[in-house]
Design an enzyme around this catalytic site. Structure first.
Site, PDB file in Angstrom:
ATOM      1  N   GLU A 173       0.820  -1.204   0.000  1.00 10.19           N
ATOM      2  CA  GLU A 173       0.000   0.000   0.000  1.00 10.19           C
ATOM      3  C   GLU A 173       0.859   1.262   0.000  1.00 10.19           C
ATOM      4  OE1 GLU A 173      -2.716  -0.117   3.218  1.00 10.19           O
ATOM      5  OE2 GLU A 173      -3.934  -1.715   2.362  1.00 10.19           O
ATOM      6  N   GLU A 216       9.405  -7.522  -8.162  1.00 10.48           N
ATOM      7  CA  GLU A 216      10.631  -6.744  -8.314  1.00 10.48           C
ATOM      8  C   GLU A 216      11.408  -6.705  -6.999  1.00 10.48           C
ATOM      9  OE1 GLU A 216      10.154  -3.012 -10.409  1.00 10.48           O
ATOM     10  OE2 GLU A 216       8.262  -3.693 -11.277  1.00 10.48           O
ATOM     11  N   MET A 279      11.146  -4.494 -18.672  1.00 13.74           N
ATOM     12  CA  MET A 279      10.877  -3.186 -18.074  1.00 13.74           C
ATOM     13  C   MET A 279      12.011  -2.191 -18.360  1.00 13.74           C
ATOM     14  SD  MET A 279       9.197  -4.368 -14.440  1.00 13.74           S
ATOM     15  CE  MET A 279      10.642  -5.309 -13.916  1.00 13.74           C
ATOM     16  N   THR A 280      12.188  -1.857 -19.616  1.00 10.65           N
ATOM     17  CA  THR A 280      13.284  -0.947 -19.973  1.00 10.65           C
ATOM     18  C   THR A 280      13.085   0.444 -19.401  1.00 10.65           C
ATOM     19  OG1 THR A 280      12.173  -0.498 -22.079  1.00 10.65           O
ATOM     20  CG2 THR A 280      13.893  -2.175 -22.080  1.00 10.65           C
ATOM     21  N   TYR A 281      11.853   0.773 -18.976  1.00  2.42           N
ATOM     22  CA  TYR A 281      11.640   2.079 -18.352  1.00  2.42           C
ATOM     23  C   TYR A 281      12.419   2.212 -17.049  1.00  2.42           C
ATOM     24  CZ  TYR A 281       8.186  -0.769 -15.831  1.00  2.42           C
ATOM     25  OH  TYR A 281       7.573  -1.767 -15.114  1.00  2.42           O
ATOM     26  N   GLU A 282      12.845   1.083 -16.478  1.00  5.79           N
ATOM     27  CA  GLU A 282      13.646   1.149 -15.254  1.00  5.79           C
ATOM     28  C   GLU A 282      14.954   1.912 -15.495  1.00  5.79           C
ATOM     29  OE1 GLU A 282      12.904   0.285 -12.305  1.00  5.79           O
ATOM     30  OE2 GLU A 282      11.322  -1.221 -12.375  1.00  5.79           O
TER      31      GLU A 282
END
Length: 295
Positions: A173, A216, A279-282
């Site tokens: 949360e 993750e 997840m290349t945005y990482e």
């Protein structure tokens, strides 16, 4: 289609004239406002209609699609102004397809959405998606699924022939990924089986197409446990016809160090999952930002 790279001194009017397009189309196809300032190096897409249809009295989206042998979803994708509208207007021109200088190939596109996504934005985006992943289902250490209010988004997605994916993550949360929660579910066979039972029931009841798993910052010591978790989950999903997607950190080598990377075993997970979401945005996060999520 032309990809035009903006040069110093360019204007939308000049680009439209040089490419045989119109100012209105250049603005619309690139999500620009009339007052937008162009920046040198900016890439603009110039779409050139190949076949168009002028709407006549009594025309419907489905009827036009059938006439030209395309899907209603393709018409919506080619004509963004239609998205969210209830009616067609006689005299308006619809693009059936565009000129292309390359061979057409299939492309699968996934998008993530919160259940409270703005419905207008949702409807404008769905024509360009293959899958929509609902963010996110959680679970307790005892294996009880924590649900979300996703029925309406699933229903709208199916109207646009977009396959909804259920997302399971260790996100808390507080907005962080809990490696402790992952470890506890890996170590408790009874909790895992309870979680798998509830996942399958939710997939059936909600009408999901498949499941995406996004764990993750899994602890390095749990590398093999995560592989075993996915193996057991795949064994439960496959007989029911549900594909397994999983999100992987963007590693540059098998030996890459870091809490985000070490427990994601590319070869092993690649053998298990039906589809991988990399997840290349990482790569866009700074280290301080990433470290805040390592809880």
């Amino acid at each position: 289609m032309i990809i035009y790279v903006v040069r110093e001194g360019d204007t939308v009017t000049g680009i439209a004239a040089a490419t045989g397009s119109s100012v209105e189309r250049v603005l619309r196809d690139n999500g620009l406002a009339a007052e937008s300032v162009l920046v040198p190096g900016q890439a603009l897409v110039i779409l050139q209609p190949n076949i168009t249809h002028t709407v006549a009295e009594g025309d419907t989206l489905l009827g036009i699609a059938e006439r030209y042998g395309v899907s209603p979803k393709e018409l919506l994708a080619n004509n963004p102004s239609l998205n969210g509208r209830e009616f067609l207007y006689p005299g308006e021109a619809l693009v059936i397809d565009y000129v292309t200088n390359t061979e057409r190939r299939e492309l699968a596109v996934n998008g993530y959405a919160y259940p409270y996504i703005d419905r207008e934005i949702l409807r404008k985006t769905l024509p360009y998606l293959t899958y929509i992943t609902m963010f996110t289902y959680g679970f307790t250490e005892n294996g009880d699924l924590i649900g979300i209010d996703d029925e309406e988004v699933i229903r709208i997605a199916k109207q646009y022939q977009v396959a909804p994916l259920m997302l399971l993550s260790t996100l808390t949360e507080g907005g962080t990924f809990s490696n402790e929660l992952a470890s506890r579910i890996f170590e408790n066979a009874e909790a895992r089986n309870r979680l798998f039972d509830q996942i399958l029931e939710n997939l059936r009841v909600k009408g999901y197409y498949g499941l995406d798993v996004d764990f993750e910052f899994v602890l390095p010591r749990d590398k093999e446990n995560y592989v075993q978790f996915l193996t057991e989950l795949k064994a439960r999903l496959e007989p029911e016809g549900y594909p397994l997607f999983t999100a992987l950190a963007p590693k540059t080598s098998g030996e890459q160090e870091g809490l985000l990377y070490e427990a994601h075993d590319y070869p092993a997970i690649g053998e298990i999952a039906d589809y991988i979401l990399l997840m290349t945005y990482e790569w866009g996060y700074t280290q301080p930002h990433a470290s805040n999520r390592q809880l």
